[in-house]
Each structure stands twice: as C-alpha cells, then as structure tokens.
Design a protein around this motif. Structure first.
Motif, short mmCIF file in Angstrom:
data_model
loop_
_atom_site.label_atom_id
_atom_site.label_comp_id
_atom_site.label_asym_id
_atom_site.label_seq_id
_atom_site.Cartn_x
_atom_site.Cartn_y
_atom_site.Cartn_z
N ASP A 113 -6.87 8.56 -12.76
CA ASP A 113 -6.78 7.75 -14.08
C ASP A 113 -5.72 6.85 -14.17
OD1 ASP A 113 -7.86 7.59 -16.74
OD2 ASP A 113 -6.39 8.81 -17.59
N ILE A 114 -5.67 5.83 -13.24
CA ILE A 114 -4.55 4.91 -13.11
C ILE A 114 -5.20 3.57 -13.22
CG2 ILE A 114 -3.23 3.55 -11.75
CD1 ILE A 114 -2.71 5.92 -9.81
N ALA A 115 -4.86 2.90 -14.41
CA ALA A 115 -5.44 1.49 -14.60
C ALA A 115 -4.99 0.51 -14.01
CB ALA A 115 -5.12 1.28 -16.45
N LEU A 116 -5.46 -0.73 -14.18
CA LEU A 116 -4.73 -1.85 -13.35
C LEU A 116 -4.85 -3.09 -14.17
CD1 LEU A 116 -4.24 -3.31 -10.63
CD2 LEU A 116 -6.46 -3.56 -10.30
N THR A 117 -3.66 -3.80 -13.90
CA THR A 117 -3.58 -5.19 -14.55
C THR A 117 -3.47 -6.05 -13.47
OG1 THR A 117 -2.05 -4.18 -16.29
CG2 THR A 117 -2.34 -6.45 -16.12
N PRO A 118 -4.65 -6.99 -13.03
CA PRO A 118 -4.76 -7.68 -11.67
C PRO A 118 -3.74 -8.87 -11.82
CG PRO A 118 -6.61 -7.80 -12.88
CD PRO A 118 -5.82 -7.05 -13.84
N THR A 119 -3.28 -9.46 -12.71
CA THR A 119 -2.74 -10.68 -12.65
C THR A 119 -2.88 -11.83 -11.47
OG1 THR A 119 -0.72 -9.75 -11.40
CG2 THR A 119 -0.90 -9.52 -13.82
N LEU A 120 -4.21 -11.96 -11.33
CA LEU A 120 -4.59 -12.71 -10.17
C LEU A 120 -4.08 -14.04 -10.10
CD1 LEU A 120 -8.49 -11.83 -10.13
CD2 LEU A 120 -6.49 -10.93 -8.95
N ALA A 121 -3.82 -14.76 -11.08
CA ALA A 121 -3.30 -16.32 -10.99
C ALA A 121 -1.74 -16.28 -10.68
CB ALA A 121 -3.50 -16.97 -12.48
N LEU A 163 0.86 -1.15 -0.15
CA LEU A 163 -0.25 -0.02 0.13
C LEU A 163 0.93 1.19 0.06
CD1 LEU A 163 -2.85 -1.11 2.32
CD2 LEU A 163 -3.00 -0.69 0.04
N ALA A 164 2.08 1.26 0.67
CA ALA A 164 3.06 2.22 0.61
C ALA A 164 3.51 2.75 -0.94
CB ALA A 164 4.18 2.04 1.44
N GLY A 165 3.59 1.71 -1.58
CA GLY A 165 4.01 1.49 -3.10
C GLY A 165 2.85 2.32 -3.76
N VAL A 166 1.52 1.86 -3.36
CA VAL A 166 0.51 2.69 -4.22
C VAL A 166 0.42 4.04 -3.97
CG1 VAL A 166 -2.10 2.51 -4.10
CG2 VAL A 166 -1.02 0.47 -4.19
N GLU A 167 0.75 4.42 -2.81
CA GLU A 167 0.66 5.88 -2.53
C GLU A 167 1.67 6.60 -3.14
OE1 GLU A 167 -1.44 7.64 -0.83
OE2 GLU A 167 -2.62 5.87 0.20
N VAL A 168 3.02 6.06 -3.09
CA VAL A 168 3.99 6.62 -4.37
C VAL A 168 3.31 6.61 -5.65
CG1 VAL A 168 6.16 6.52 -5.18
CG2 VAL A 168 5.78 6.11 -2.53
N ALA A 169 2.89 5.70 -6.17
CA ALA A 169 2.49 5.71 -7.49
C ALA A 169 1.36 6.67 -7.69
CB ALA A 169 1.79 4.39 -7.43
N LEU A 170 0.47 7.06 -6.78
CA LEU A 170 -0.65 8.08 -6.85
C LEU A 170 0.37 9.44 -6.95
CD1 LEU A 170 -3.22 6.64 -4.40
CD2 LEU A 170 -3.65 7.35 -6.81
N GLU A 171 1.20 9.65 -5.96
CA GLU A 171 1.94 10.81 -5.88
C GLU A 171 2.78 11.22 -6.97
OE1 GLU A 171 5.34 12.92 -2.90
OE2 GLU A 171 4.37 11.01 -2.12
N ALA A 198 -9.95 2.73 -3.82
CA ALA A 198 -10.52 2.61 -5.26
C ALA A 198 -10.81 3.71 -5.91
CB ALA A 198 -11.57 1.63 -5.31
N LYS A 199 -11.55 4.69 -5.19
CA LYS A 199 -11.98 5.81 -5.97
C LYS A 199 -10.93 6.84 -6.25
CE LYS A 199 -15.19 9.85 -5.53
NZ LYS A 199 -16.21 10.39 -4.50
N ARG A 200 -9.77 6.83 -5.31
CA ARG A 200 -8.51 7.58 -5.42
C ARG A 200 -7.91 7.32 -6.72
NH1 ARG A 200 -4.88 7.46 -0.86
NH2 ARG A 200 -3.64 8.92 -1.96
N LEU A 201 -7.65 5.73 -6.87
CA LEU A 201 -6.95 5.73 -8.20
C LEU A 201 -7.70 5.73 -9.41
CD1 LEU A 201 -6.34 1.97 -6.61
CD2 LEU A 201 -4.57 3.83 -7.27
#
Length: 416
Positions: free
Chosen positions: A266-274, A230-238, A259-262
């Motif tokens: 306008d950040i897209a997501l590649t989930p790569t769940l498998a 989540l810290a990495g997500v915050e840097v990505a947003l910043e 989720a709303k902030r992302l």
C-alpha cells in the motif's frame, strides 16, 4: 486578491457553459453549471437556477474538474521561506506563480526549512491574510547519520539551522513526536541521501526509519520517503512508509515482482518524471544519457501503474523552478497513464490517501468548492491539464487568466 478570497465566500459563485468531469470515472456533463456558496459546491448540472447575487464565471466551453493536488512540493524559495515577515502581496504572487496559477488548490510541502515556516505560511493563508492553496506540511525532513544531501548543505549553512540528521532510533522518534505535536501533517525520510556532490548515497538504517514510521502511524499521519536507490526502496518497504517521493531511475527498471510488492504494501508513488530531465541536464550530461534516465523513470511508473499502484501527481517545485506542468503530464502519458488516471492522481487519489476524500477531489454537491477550469479537454490531450484558465479555492476565485481585469483592494497585487 484578498478581497476576492474573502468576498467570494459571502456570495454565490457560478461557473457556467462548462464541460464538467465530476470525478475521474464519471461521464462528462456538457453545457453544465457548478454553483457554489460559502465554500461548498451547492449544485452541479445542466438546469441550475442562478441566484441573483451569483458572480458568474463563463467557462466558455472549457472543462471543469476538482481542484488539483500537488503531492510533492517545497515552500523553500524566497519569499516563501520567510513566511512570518514577508508581505502578503509578495507571498500571494509567489503562491499563485507556483501553485494556484497551475490549478493546485491543495499542496503537500514535503520538507522545508526553517522548521515551523510552512506552518506559519499555512496560518496566514487560513486567516485570509494571504491567498494560497490549502497547505499540508511535513516540516523538517529526516536525514541519515552522515547523510545531509550535498545539494542542501549550502542552504542549511545560509539559514543557520540545526542538522536534520538522526543517528539513533530514539532521537528520530523523539523528533518525529515533537514535529507532529507541533502541527506537522506527516514526516519525510531521506532514506537514500545523495552526498559528496552526487558521488555517493547514504542509506538510512531501517531501524531508524521504522521508529519514525511507527511514531507517525500512531498519529495516523503519512510518511514520505526519498529512496534514491533500489536499496532505499527496500528500506522503505521494511519500514512501512506510505509514499515514495520519487522513482529510482539510476537503479535500473522495476520488475513486476517489485511493483507488486509496492502495491501490496500500500505504498503510493509520486513519480516527478520531469525532475529527472532537469537534474541530469544540470550535470551537463549528453542528451542520450538524459533520454536513458527518463526512459527508466517512465518504465518504473508504467510498471507500478499497471500493477494497480496509487499514483500521486507532484512536481518537486520549490526545489526546482519547475512552474510549468505540461512536461510532467506529457511524460506520465508516455508511461501509459491515460487522462482519467492522470486526473485521479491530481484529485481523488491524494484526497483519499491523505484523509480528505469525503470533502475534496470531486465535483459533487456538498464537497469543498476547490475547482479548476481548463481551456481545453484533457480527454483529447492530457497536457490540457496545464491549460488552466481559472482556479477556485474554497469558493473564491484565486486565479484567472484575466485576473488583471479583476479589481483588488490590496496594493501591489498585479495580474498575471
């Protein structure tokens, strides 16, 4: 297969007896035909007149969609990482096994070594020497200072390539500029880098990440980020990145606010769940732990999708030997993405996101003739996206379940 790729552009190709989904939101065209010539779709409908020179592919009641995008892949395995020197036949085989055989007609390589290798592979594909997907690349990734991922270090030592770590904003900006000037289609930041054999995560300084983002955006190129936490997500947003290359299941659920902030950023997501199933099992974790990690990853995708986020399909193939796509489709469906949303993640969403929406992603007249023929209907079961019967790239039949019956002028190229 080279003969197919070259010859199909000179003649017309018609896919007949198909259920056609022109785009993710359009109604199906039943008992339809798609006619292509010179790499473009000429006509789509139920009353298409076939020219005398048309090569006819019978869909046998199967489904036709636009060609798929894999927005998270790596051309790291042999023979692909030796694109300059490997034979065309070996590269053909590897590309069909990893990509075109799964319906992928466009692939974004989001980090590979050695630097320049993906561009060399792309040149051989574009020159018609090698049969493969349209290839985009970020070239070498950017690691934080002291943050070379532990699972990458052995490969770097084997290849004897320079460190991809960046210690200052100035150095990061300079390398981004150099890679983009030499043909990279974007950049990739390991904002959260797993080190010490998985025991810790080094997070990239936000000013360094922002310097790379600014340099890429100045050239209108996308920035992918591997957040990890989540810290990495915050840097990505910043920093203002464009695509999160993964969810962050070890960090716990994503709430609606995140989720709303992302989405607002306008950040897209590649989930790569498998991928997460594979990685956690590789550490010999109990199945209960595997299930928990995957459950959180699904929740994060569900929250993002329900908030209106742009989802891009990707498998991380090339890092993992994940050639089969069925499990990813199953997990995306379990995250409450219906078949139309999954189709969009494979077609229209990446085409628009990466500036090619005017020519890719839809089965419309005038669009690039990148097409997939499926054996069954994803409207009945989303895992049908894995049932690829034929793949057409630029008007050429580059994969068929019956490819062994199609003659090839290139020695050593066998069917599946």
């Amino acid at each position: 297969m080279a003969a197919l790729a070259g010859g199909a552009r000179a003649e017309a190709l018609a896919i007949v007896n198909a259920r056609i989904y022109p785009d993710p939101q359009a109604a199906a065209i039943d008992a339809g035909t798609v006619l292509v010539r010179d790499g473009r779709i000429v006509e789509v409908g139920t009353s298409v007149t076939l020219p005398d020179d048309a090569r006819v592919v019978d869909a046998d009641g199967g489904v036709v969609t636009a060609g798929f995008w894999n927005s998270h892949a790596h051309v790291l395995p042999l023979p692909l990482r030796e694109a300059e020197t490997r034979s065309a036949a070996k590269l053909d085989f590897a590309l069909r096994r990893m990509f075109t055989g799964k319906g992928f007609t466009t692939v974004f390589d989001i980090a590979s070594f050695p630097s320049g290798n993906a561009a060399a592979l792309r040149r051989r594909i574009e020159d018609g020497e090698v049969t493969g997907p349209a290839l985009l690349t970020v070239d070498a990734p950017f690691f934080p200072d002291g943050g070379t991922p532990s699972y990458v270090q052995d490969l770097l030592d084997t290849l004897q390539v320079p460190s991809a770590e960046v210690a200052t904003a100035e150095a990061a900006r300079a390398r981004a500029r150099d890679q983009l000037e030499h043909g990279a289609d974007g950049v990739k930041l390991f904002i959260g880098a797993i080190v010490d054999d998985g025991k810790g995560v080094v997070v990239m300084d936000a000013t360094i990440a922002k310097a790379v983002v600014d340099e890429a955006h100045r050239r209108h190129k996308p920035v992918f980020a591997h957040p990890t936490t989540l810290a990495g997500v915050e840097v990505a947003l910043e920093a203002g990145v464009d695509v999160l290359a993964h969810t962050t299941p070890t960090g716990g659920p994503w709430n609606d606010v995140l989720a709303k902030r992302l989405v607002e950023a306008d950040i897209a997501l590649t989930p790569t769940l498998a991928l997460f199933e594979i990685e956690v099992r590789k550490d010999q974790a109990p199945e209960s732990v595997v299930a928990q990690v995957v459950s959180v990853a699904r929740q994060q995708l569900r929250a993002f999708h329900q908030a209106g986020g742009q989802v891009l399909f990707g498998t991380d193939v090339g890092y993992v030997d994940l050639f089969e796509t069925r499990r990813e489709f199953e997990l995306m469906a379990d995250a409450d993405m219906d078949w139309r949303a999954i189709l969009a993640s494979l077609t229209t969403t990446p085409a628009r996101r990466f500036g090619q929406g005017d020519r890719k992603g839809r089965v419309w007249a005038g669009m690039d003739a990148d097409l997939v023929v499926l054996a069954s209907d994803p409207a009945d079961d989303p895992t049908a996206f894995a049932d690829v019967r034929h793949t057409v790239r630029g008007g050429a039949l580059v994969h068929s379940a019956r490819m062994a019956a199609v003659p090839s002028s290139r020695p050593g190229v066998a069917g599946p």
